[in-house]
Design a protein around this motif. Structure first.
Motif, mmCIF file in Angstrom:
data_model
loop_
_atom_site.group_PDB
_atom_site.id
_atom_site.type_symbol
_atom_site.label_atom_id
_atom_site.label_comp_id
_atom_site.label_asym_id
_atom_site.label_seq_id
_atom_site.Cartn_x
_atom_site.Cartn_y
_atom_site.Cartn_z
ATOM 1 N N SER A 63 0.838 -1.215 0.000
ATOM 2 C CA SER A 63 0.000 0.000 0.000
ATOM 3 C C SER A 63 0.866 1.256 0.000
ATOM 4 O O SER A 63 0.566 2.238 -0.691
ATOM 5 C CB SER A 63 -0.917 0.007 1.231
ATOM 6 N N ILE A 64 1.939 1.231 0.780
ATOM 7 C CA ILE A 64 2.832 2.399 0.823
ATOM 8 C C ILE A 64 3.511 2.577 -0.535
ATOM 9 O O ILE A 64 3.577 3.669 -1.075
ATOM 10 C CB ILE A 64 3.911 2.241 1.924
ATOM 11 N N ARG A 65 3.998 1.472 -1.088
ATOM 12 C CA ARG A 65 4.710 1.592 -2.358
ATOM 13 C C ARG A 65 3.789 2.075 -3.468
ATOM 14 O O ARG A 65 4.183 2.876 -4.311
ATOM 15 C CB ARG A 65 5.370 0.272 -2.738
ATOM 16 N N ARG A 66 2.544 1.627 -3.440
ATOM 17 C CA ARG A 66 1.610 2.108 -4.475
ATOM 18 C C ARG A 66 1.329 3.591 -4.302
ATOM 19 O O ARG A 66 1.162 4.318 -5.277
ATOM 20 C CB ARG A 66 0.314 1.321 -4.429
ATOM 21 N N ALA A 67 1.276 4.061 -3.053
ATOM 22 C CA ALA A 67 0.941 5.469 -2.811
ATOM 23 C C ALA A 67 2.149 6.371 -3.017
ATOM 24 O O ALA A 67 2.018 7.490 -3.519
ATOM 25 C CB ALA A 67 0.399 5.643 -1.394
ATOM 26 N N LYS A 68 3.333 5.900 -2.615
ATOM 27 C CA LYS A 68 4.519 6.763 -2.606
ATOM 28 C C LYS A 68 5.541 6.411 -3.686
ATOM 29 O O LYS A 68 6.534 7.125 -3.844
ATOM 30 C CB LYS A 68 5.239 6.669 -1.245
ATOM 31 N N GLY A 73 14.045 5.036 2.085
ATOM 32 C CA GLY A 73 14.223 6.420 2.527
ATOM 33 C C GLY A 73 12.982 7.062 3.135
ATOM 34 O O GLY A 73 13.054 8.214 3.580
ATOM 35 N N LEU A 74 11.858 6.354 3.169
ATOM 36 C CA LEU A 74 10.650 6.972 3.740
ATOM 37 C C LEU A 74 10.739 7.012 5.263
ATOM 38 O O LEU A 74 11.319 6.125 5.893
ATOM 39 C CB LEU A 74 9.393 6.195 3.337
ATOM 40 N N GLU A 75 10.133 8.039 5.831
ATOM 41 C CA GLU A 75 10.042 8.172 7.288
ATOM 42 C C GLU A 75 8.664 7.667 7.723
ATOM 43 O O GLU A 75 7.635 8.219 7.310
ATOM 44 C CB GLU A 75 10.182 9.645 7.700
ATOM 45 N N VAL A 76 8.645 6.630 8.544
ATOM 46 C CA VAL A 76 7.379 6.005 8.952
ATOM 47 C C VAL A 76 7.235 6.085 10.475
ATOM 48 O O VAL A 76 8.168 5.746 11.202
ATOM 49 C CB VAL A 76 7.352 4.511 8.534
ATOM 50 N N ALA A 77 6.070 6.528 10.939
ATOM 51 C CA ALA A 77 5.774 6.487 12.377
ATOM 52 C C ALA A 77 4.718 5.425 12.630
ATOM 53 O O ALA A 77 3.712 5.364 11.913
ATOM 54 C CB ALA A 77 5.275 7.841 12.860
ATOM 55 N N ILE A 78 4.932 4.574 13.623
ATOM 56 C CA ILE A 78 3.938 3.580 14.024
ATOM 57 C C ILE A 78 3.523 3.939 15.448
ATOM 58 O O ILE A 78 4.362 3.977 16.352
ATOM 59 C CB ILE A 78 4.500 2.148 13.950
ATOM 60 N N ILE A 79 2.222 4.228 15.604
ATOM 61 C CA ILE A 79 1.752 4.888 16.836
ATOM 62 C C ILE A 79 0.584 4.130 17.463
ATOM 63 O O ILE A 79 -0.362 3.755 16.762
ATOM 64 C CB ILE A 79 1.284 6.330 16.481
ATOM 65 N N LEU A 94 10.031 -5.609 8.120
ATOM 66 C CA LEU A 94 9.907 -5.432 6.676
ATOM 67 C C LEU A 94 10.327 -4.020 6.230
ATOM 68 O O LEU A 94 11.112 -3.866 5.294
ATOM 69 C CB LEU A 94 8.478 -5.737 6.234
ATOM 70 N N LEU A 95 9.839 -3.016 6.922
ATOM 71 C CA LEU A 95 10.119 -1.645 6.489
ATOM 72 C C LEU A 95 11.614 -1.330 6.587
ATOM 73 O O LEU A 95 12.188 -0.690 5.713
ATOM 74 C CB LEU A 95 9.302 -0.640 7.317
ATOM 75 N N ARG A 96 12.241 -1.806 7.653
ATOM 76 C CA ARG A 96 13.678 -1.553 7.780
ATOM 77 C C ARG A 96 14.449 -2.285 6.690
ATOM 78 O O ARG A 96 15.390 -1.743 6.109
ATOM 79 C CB ARG A 96 14.159 -1.981 9.158
#
Ligand code: ASP
Length: 229
Positions: A63-68, A73-79, A94-96
Motif C-alpha cells: 500500500s505504501i509503495r503504491r501510494a509513494k 528512505g521513507l520516514e514512517v511512524a507507528i503509533i 519489513l520496512l527496515r
C-alpha cells in the motif's frame, strides 16, 4: 482445541487430509514453530498473539509503495498500542529491510521492553513522532485493555495520542495515514482523518487480497512464475 484436543492432535488430524497450505491464527506467540514438525504443509502465519503478522506487513508495504512509489528512505511512524500489536513487529522487520526509517510512539505503559531495538527511534510524544513523517500508521487500541491499568481512559488517550487534522499537519506534505483495522473512531483518530484523502485504510484492505493470493500462489506453485495447472 476448544473441546480439549491438543493443538498437536488437531494439526495431525489436519495433516491426515494432506493440505498443501495451513493458514493459522493463534493466540500463542511462536506457535508455528511448535506445529512445524507435525505437518508437511506450507504454514502461513495469520497472526500469532502479539508476536507477528507477516501478511499484514506485506500488504502495508504494498500500500505504501503504491501510494509513494517507493519504500526506501521513507520516514514512517507507528503509533498506538505497541505492546499488544502483532502488526508492529512485522512492519519493523519489513520496512527496515526495505530501507525505510521507523519511529515508534505510544503511552509509556504500552511500549514493551526490547521493541525499541527494532526501530530507529522511540518516543512517547505524539508531536515528535509525527514531525517530518511520510507515513503515519496508527495501531488499534484494544478496548479490552482499558481497566487493566495500562491505559488512561479512552478520551484521555485520544487527547494525547489520537490523530487529528491539526496534529497531522506536523507530518510531511503528502503524508499518508494507515491503520490495520478495525479502527476505533474518535480514539486512534478522528473520523475526518480515517475517511480523508490521505487515508490508505481501505487500500490496505484491498491490497490484502492481492498479497494473500500471492502468498498462496508462491506456496503452491513452488515459488516459480509458472501458471498453476
Ligand atoms: N485487522 C488485522 C487482521 O485481522 C490486524 C490484526 O490482526 O491485528 O488481520
Amino acid at each position: 482445541v476448544v473441546k480439549g484436543e491438543t493443538l498437536i492432535d488437531t494439526i495431525r488430524n489436519l495433516e491426515a487430509m494432506h493440505p498443501d497450505v495451513i493458514i493459522m491464527r493463534h493466540s500463542s506467540p511462536g506457535v508455528l514453530h511448535l506445529i512445524r514438525p507435525h505437518t508437511r504443509a506450507h504454514l502461513v502465519n495469520a497472526g500469532d498473539g502479539a508476536h507477528e503478522h507477516p501478511t499484514q506487513a506485506l500488504l502495508d508495504a504494498l500500500s505504501i509503495r503504491r501510494a509513494k512509489g517507493r519504500l526506501q528512505g521513507l520516514e514512517v511512524a507507528i503509533i498506538g498500542d505497541l505492546a499488544h500489536s502483532r502488526v508492529v513487529r512485522s512492519n519493523c522487520h519489513l520496512l527496515r529491510k526495505m530501507g525505510a526509517r521507523v519511529t515508534l510512539c505510544g503511552p509509556p505503559t504500552l511500549i514493551p521492553p526490547g521493541l525499541s531495538r527494532l526501530a530507529h527511534h522511540t518516543t512517547t510524544r505524539l508531536e515528535e513522532a509525527l514531525e517530518g513523517k511520510d507515513v503515519v500508521m496508527m495501531l488499534r487500541i484494544q478496548r479490552e485493555r482499558q481497566g487493566g491499568g495500562l491505559l488512561p481512559d479512552l478520551e484521555e488517550y485520544h487527547r494525547r495520542w489520537g490523530l487529528t487534522r491539526e496534529r497531522f499537519a506536523l507530518a510531511n506534505k503528502d503524508a499518508v495515514i494507515m491503520h490495520p483495522g478495525p479502527i476505533n473512531r474518535g480514539v486512534e483518530m478522528t473520523s475526518d482523518m480515517a475517511d480523508g484523502a490521505e487515508s490508505l485504510i481501505l487500500d490496505q484492505v484491498e491490497n490484502g487480497v492481492a498479497v494473500r493470493m500471492a502468498v498462496l500462489y508462491l506456496c503452491v506453485a513452488g515459488g516459480t512464475d509458472e501458471p498453476l495447472a
